[in-house]
Design a protein around this motif. Structure first.
Motif, PDB file in Angstrom:
ATOM      1  N   CYS A  38       0.819  -1.222   0.000  1.00 44.64           N
ATOM      2  CA  CYS A  38       0.000   0.000   0.000  1.00 44.64           C
ATOM      3  C   CYS A  38       0.849   1.266   0.000  1.00 44.64           C
ATOM      4  O   CYS A  38       0.597   2.203   0.766  1.00 44.64           O
ATOM      5  CB  CYS A  38      -0.977   0.004   1.177  1.00 44.64           C
ATOM      6  SG  CYS A  38      -2.135  -1.359   1.154  1.00 44.64           S
ATOM      7  N   VAL A  39       1.880   1.271  -0.835  1.00 46.19           N
ATOM      8  CA  VAL A  39       2.753   2.435  -0.971  1.00 46.19           C
ATOM      9  C   VAL A  39       2.619   2.957  -2.392  1.00 46.19           C
ATOM     10  O   VAL A  39       2.796   2.209  -3.357  1.00 46.19           O
ATOM     11  CB  VAL A  39       4.229   2.066  -0.678  1.00 46.19           C
ATOM     12  CG1 VAL A  39       5.147   3.248  -0.932  1.00 46.19           C
ATOM     13  CG2 VAL A  39       4.387   1.556   0.749  1.00 46.19           C
ATOM     14  N   GLU A  40       2.318   4.229  -2.511  1.00 49.03           N
ATOM     15  CA  GLU A  40       2.270   4.886  -3.814  1.00 49.03           C
ATOM     16  C   GLU A  40       3.707   5.263  -4.182  1.00 49.03           C
ATOM     17  O   GLU A  40       4.294   6.163  -3.582  1.00 49.03           O
ATOM     18  CB  GLU A  40       1.361   6.117  -3.749  1.00 49.03           C
ATOM     19  CG  GLU A  40       1.359   6.974  -4.985  1.00 49.03           C
ATOM     20  CD  GLU A  40       1.032   6.223  -6.257  1.00 49.03           C
ATOM     21  OE1 GLU A  40       1.789   6.384  -7.224  1.00 49.03           O
ATOM     22  OE2 GLU A  40       0.037   5.485  -6.281  1.00 49.03           O
ATOM     23  N   LYS A  41       4.270   4.546  -5.121  1.00 44.50           N
ATOM     24  CA  LYS A  41       5.694   4.656  -5.430  1.00 44.50           C
ATOM     25  C   LYS A  41       6.100   6.044  -5.921  1.00 44.50           C
ATOM     26  O   LYS A  41       7.135   6.574  -5.519  1.00 44.50           O
ATOM     27  CB  LYS A  41       6.103   3.572  -6.418  1.00 44.50           C
ATOM     28  CG  LYS A  41       6.046   2.194  -5.798  1.00 44.50           C
ATOM     29  CD  LYS A  41       6.094   1.111  -6.863  1.00 44.50           C
ATOM     30  CE  LYS A  41       5.614  -0.203  -6.336  1.00 44.50           C
ATOM     31  NZ  LYS A  41       4.208  -0.274  -5.992  1.00 44.50           N
ATOM     32  N   GLU A  42       5.305   6.649  -6.789  1.00 45.48           N
ATOM     33  CA  GLU A  42       5.676   7.978  -7.296  1.00 45.48           C
ATOM     34  C   GLU A  42       5.596   9.030  -6.194  1.00 45.48           C
ATOM     35  O   GLU A  42       6.407   9.951  -6.153  1.00 45.48           O
ATOM     36  CB  GLU A  42       4.811   8.356  -8.499  1.00 45.48           C
ATOM     37  CG  GLU A  42       5.112   7.521  -9.731  1.00 45.48           C
ATOM     38  CD  GLU A  42       6.601   7.429 -10.068  1.00 45.48           C
ATOM     39  OE1 GLU A  42       7.280   8.478 -10.130  1.00 45.48           O
ATOM     40  OE2 GLU A  42       7.103   6.305 -10.266  1.00 45.48           O
ATOM     41  N   SER A  43       4.645   8.896  -5.313  1.00 49.09           N
ATOM     42  CA  SER A  43       4.549   9.800  -4.172  1.00 49.09           C
ATOM     43  C   SER A  43       5.760   9.616  -3.247  1.00 49.09           C
ATOM     44  O   SER A  43       6.340  10.594  -2.765  1.00 49.09           O
ATOM     45  CB  SER A  43       3.247   9.538  -3.413  1.00 49.09           C
ATOM     46  OG  SER A  43       3.129  10.402  -2.318  1.00 49.09           O
ATOM     47  N   LEU A  44       6.162   8.373  -3.025  1.00 48.17           N
ATOM     48  CA  LEU A  44       7.343   8.108  -2.202  1.00 48.17           C
ATOM     49  C   LEU A  44       8.579   8.712  -2.842  1.00 48.17           C
ATOM     50  O   LEU A  44       9.416   9.306  -2.153  1.00 48.17           O
ATOM     51  CB  LEU A  44       7.518   6.607  -1.984  1.00 48.17           C
ATOM     52  CG  LEU A  44       8.728   6.206  -1.138  1.00 48.17           C
ATOM     53  CD1 LEU A  44       8.642   6.799   0.266  1.00 48.17           C
ATOM     54  CD2 LEU A  44       8.855   4.689  -1.074  1.00 48.17           C
ATOM     55  N   ARG A  45       8.724   8.572  -4.152  1.00 46.52           N
ATOM     56  CA  ARG A  45       9.871   9.177  -4.854  1.00 46.52           C
ATOM     57  C   ARG A  45       9.903  10.689  -4.640  1.00 46.52           C
ATOM     58  O   ARG A  45      10.948  11.275  -4.361  1.00 46.52           O
ATOM     59  CB  ARG A  45       9.793   8.920  -6.359  1.00 46.52           C
ATOM     60  CG  ARG A  45      10.171   7.544  -6.786  1.00 46.52           C
ATOM     61  CD  ARG A  45      10.126   7.455  -8.324  1.00 46.52           C
ATOM     62  NE  ARG A  45      10.131   6.096  -8.779  1.00 46.52           N
ATOM     63  CZ  ARG A  45      11.209   5.324  -8.836  1.00 46.52           C
ATOM     64  NH1 ARG A  45      12.367   5.801  -8.457  1.00 46.52           N
ATOM     65  NH2 ARG A  45      11.121   4.086  -9.263  1.00 46.52           N
TER      66      ARG A  45
END
Length: 113
Positions: A38-45
């Motif tokens: 449940c991690v939004e990868k682009e948001s994490l980047r």
């Protein structure tokens, strides 16, 4: 928005490792993220770049390695790939699945100076 706190925790782990292992610059961070985490990868980047600016990891590159979701069916004892927690076993249709992989997030490797 929990990706910001995840990014802050990643930077903290990196800075702790830098103190322990005596490195002064991070070039690349390889991060494993499970498909079910449940991690939004682009948001994490995005948040990683923001949080890293005042740290040892400023200007470092974040490489994300996606780990597929996997589960064991408690009904037919088959290992299966899943993309969501509420999936059914494709072999027997059971929803009695035990997730065995894909919900984790960890720093796999750091390239440092």
């Amino acid at each position: 928005m929990h990706e910001m706190s995840l990014a802050e925790n990643i930077i903290q782990l990196i800075e702790d490792a830098a103190l322990e292992q005596q490195f002064t610059q991070v070039i690349t961070v390889w991060l494993e993220i499970g498909q079910l985490a449940c991690v939004e990868k682009e948001s994490l980047r995005f948040y990683f770049d923001v949080v890293a600016q005042d740290s040892i990891a400023r200007q470092s590159k974040l490489e994300i390695i996606e780990i597929p979701g996997q589960a064991l069916c408690n009904q037919c004892n088959q290992d299966i790939l899943i993309t969501a927690y509420h999936a059914a076993c494709p072999h027997c249709g059971s929803y009695a699945l035990q997730v065995t992989q894909g919900n984790e997030m960890r720093i796999k490797e750091l390239e440092v100076k």
